[in-house]
Design a protein around this motif. Sequence first.
Motif, PDB file in Angstrom:
ATOM      1  N   PRO A  97       0.798  -1.225   0.000  1.00 21.14           N
ATOM      2  CA  PRO A  97       0.000   0.000   0.000  1.00 21.14           C
ATOM      3  C   PRO A  97       0.837   1.285   0.000  1.00 21.14           C
ATOM      4  O   PRO A  97       0.278   2.362  -0.151  1.00 21.14           O
ATOM      5  CB  PRO A  97      -0.775  -0.112   1.318  1.00 21.14           C
ATOM      6  N   ASP A  98       2.169   1.151   0.184  1.00 20.96           N
ATOM      7  CA  ASP A  98       3.019   2.332   0.377  1.00 20.96           C
ATOM      8  C   ASP A  98       2.806   3.452  -0.643  1.00 20.96           C
ATOM      9  O   ASP A  98       2.419   4.575  -0.294  1.00 20.96           O
ATOM     10  CB  ASP A  98       4.487   1.902   0.363  1.00 20.96           C
ATOM     11  N   SER A 147      -1.914  -1.664   7.851  1.00 12.91           N
ATOM     12  CA  SER A 147      -0.882  -1.402   6.842  1.00 12.91           C
ATOM     13  C   SER A 147      -0.904   0.060   6.422  1.00 12.91           C
ATOM     14  O   SER A 147       0.142   0.692   6.270  1.00 12.91           O
ATOM     15  CB  SER A 147      -1.105  -2.264   5.598  1.00 12.91           C
ATOM     16  N   ILE A 148      -2.099   0.593   6.241  1.00 15.65           N
ATOM     17  CA  ILE A 148      -2.216   1.995   5.819  1.00 15.65           C
ATOM     18  C   ILE A 148      -1.657   2.920   6.915  1.00 15.65           C
ATOM     19  O   ILE A 148      -0.908   3.855   6.632  1.00 15.65           O
ATOM     20  CB  ILE A 148      -3.687   2.344   5.470  1.00 15.65           C
ATOM     21  N   CYS A 191       1.428   5.578   6.768  1.00 18.19           N
ATOM     22  CA  CYS A 191       1.274   6.980   7.176  1.00 18.19           C
ATOM     23  C   CYS A 191       2.374   7.359   8.172  1.00 18.19           C
ATOM     24  O   CYS A 191       3.006   8.406   8.039  1.00 18.19           O
ATOM     25  CB  CYS A 191      -0.100   7.213   7.806  1.00 18.19           C
ATOM     26  N   ASP A 192       2.618   6.469   9.130  1.00 23.95           N
ATOM     27  CA  ASP A 192       3.677   6.725  10.117  1.00 23.95           C
ATOM     28  C   ASP A 192       5.023   6.887   9.418  1.00 23.95           C
ATOM     29  O   ASP A 192       5.749   7.850   9.639  1.00 23.95           O
ATOM     30  CB  ASP A 192       3.782   5.542  11.092  1.00 23.95           C
ATOM     31  N   LYS A 193       5.317   5.897   8.562  1.00 21.61           N
ATOM     32  CA  LYS A 193       6.614   5.856   7.880  1.00 21.61           C
ATOM     33  C   LYS A 193       6.875   7.136   7.087  1.00 21.61           C
ATOM     34  O   LYS A 193       7.976   7.662   7.079  1.00 21.61           O
ATOM     35  CB  LYS A 193       6.611   4.647   6.948  1.00 21.61           C
ATOM     36  N   HIS A 194       5.843   7.613   6.399  1.00 18.60           N
ATOM     37  CA  HIS A 194       6.035   8.786   5.534  1.00 18.60           C
ATOM     38  C   HIS A 194       5.543  10.077   6.189  1.00 18.60           C
ATOM     39  O   HIS A 194       5.382  11.089   5.514  1.00 18.60           O
ATOM     40  CB  HIS A 194       5.345   8.557   4.187  1.00 18.60           C
TER      41      HIS A 194
END
Lengths: 364, 364
Positions: free
Chosen positions: A14-15, A40-41, A45-48
């Motif tokens: 989903p990235d 996953s979403i 969101c956290d990662k980016h």
Amino acid sequence: MKIIVDAMGGDNAPDEIVRGAFLAAEEYGVEIIMIGDENSIAETCDKHKLSAEEERISIIHTTEVVTMEDPALSVIRDKSGSSMSVGLRMLAEGKGDAFVSAGNTGALHAGSSLIVRRIKGIKRSAIAIILPFAKPLLLIDAGANIEVEPAHMVQFGIMGSIYMNKILNVEVPEVGLLSNGAESTKGTKKLIEAYKLMENEENINFVGNIEGKILPFGSCDVLVTDGFTGNILLKTVEGMGAYLMGQLKDIFYSNLITKVSALPLKNGLKKLKDDFDVSEYGGAPLLGLSRPVIKAHGNSDALAIKNAIRQAISYINTGIIVEIVKQTIKNETDEAVSAETNIVNEDKTTHDTQSKETSADEPM
Amino acid sequence: MKIIVDAMGGDNAPDEIVRGAFLAAEEYGVEIIMIGDENSIAETCDKHKLSAEEERISIIHTTEVVTMEDPALSVIRDKSGSSMSVGLRMLAEGKGDAFVSAGNTGALHAGSSLIVRRIKGIKRSAIAIILPFAKPLLLIDAGANIEVEPAHMVQFGIMGSIYMNKILNVEVPEVGLLSNGAESTKGTKKLIEAYKLMENEENINFVGNIEGKILPFGSCDVLVTDGFTGNILLKTVEGMGAYLMGQLKDIFYSNLITKVSALPLKNGLKKLKDDFDVSEYGGAPLLGLSRPVIKAHGNSDALAIKNAIRQAISYINTGIIVEIVKQTIKNETDEAVSAETNIVNEDKTTHDTQSKETSADEPM
């Protein structure tokens, strides 16, 4: 305007899908409904560092995913709880104005036809994709229908003409038929029959058979073919673009002199490379459906997803579906069938027209 | 060695064909029998100061010509006195070792099958053409059979493997099937069936379905497809090569700085352009016939004709036909059919072998 996005479809889900959806929400001011696994979403969101509290973004939680290997009909059978399936049902129920997915093409085509449904009178929906030549060329069908009948190809020509007129303002689009020779006797039996039908179809400006070698040189505006041949053509154009750019790179990097020489050419070459980069043209509509479904390329990155969403917006704004409905009704009337019985999609059409009126988004 | 040349076939006949034939006679030391209108051929000789008394060149006078618009069967019907027809009959009668024509592909294919005849056991002959990628790729069928059966495609794979082994010394050629996806379930019904047959065929090293986008990147050695799709692919590769080289030229000529910068890159770019120039690769054999027939590109110039004649010489010298006969007999024996009944082309085979032994010409 609300765009439903399949967060789980495609090689980079989903990235990249989630990132592309956020970019589109910000740039075009549309609402996005993301369908997919909420954990996953949230991780993406956290990662980016994307704010999950962004008010224009909402999430519908699903756990199943239609993979690239799944059979087309899985979308309505064992995977009816998948992100693709749920998204298509929401579109059919009017809970959004368009659906964007980078997932399994066969499943998206089958699911769209069965859940969203075609415009009455349209026998097959088809993927229409703009090939990025100096004069843009709409390829239809680029991969939805592996085997088609001559009458389907005529409708592809009509729908493709409407698309090129509405999206790229081509006044009277020239329609060609992809074949292995210019003469009307060339091609498969079905193509020879399609040629005759298209020649006599007054709603298209038919310019005859088109061969691969003249394709890139402004041969026509709409190139009609079956989904198998169209898909081979599309991928070969992509492959050749990538191959020749790679060969060029090797030439440029062969020694210090060529490296230095290549510098002033950089901008021009980058533009040429971008023209053949799928992320730039993003997505392709499934023409013939009663509501907008956009297929994004399987290996779409965030930019490609953003562009596919932009395409969905243009598709809604330009009233393409209304025009296809009108043209189909006109054709059936011409065939002495009462037009009255053909307006079953009127409510959906009205819905699309409303979207157009209320939207303030830029056309593509 | 005697090469029969159709002097009247192709867009640039007879001028470029005659010039190419003279070039080949001189460079390869072969005898050339030119079939065509003797007045036109004499005029060309005068114009280009070619000596009509050159002892290695002889002319057989014909007046009829199979045009690009003629139906395929005209070659054995109303145009049985044409240069193509006469040339094919001379080849069938053993009056030459190979036939080269740049004329109507459909007529050449039909005429070859009916006059020269296929190797017994081979169901369809097919055009095999090498695509000039970094790792060369043999495309078979490139345009002879518009519609084919799965069993035909298996034979294309076997014949293509023999060709790549003999001509380009590929030890165990990898055979792929052109399709719209990698999975065995992708493609038309016939392709799905062909996939199963090829997977179980022990005489080919099958690597599965190949998509257009990976084609140029060393995906396989032999790419099997029907003649319609193959022709679309071939012409798209040509068209894309020409288009991208044109776009590059525009970038290079955009101003004085880019013009000067492009100079040191010239050699590398010329090589790349030449790789995609049809005159460089010249001709393509019709694999599966009992004697060598080479199809030169319709717009062949003298260099392309010379190269097509070189290909005819290599084809004879490497004993490809003998190998296809052996393989076909082996396959039929495996299928519990008596091999004895299958050697009807033995006399022709012997003839080809003799040509091989007596020739001193360079392989391609």
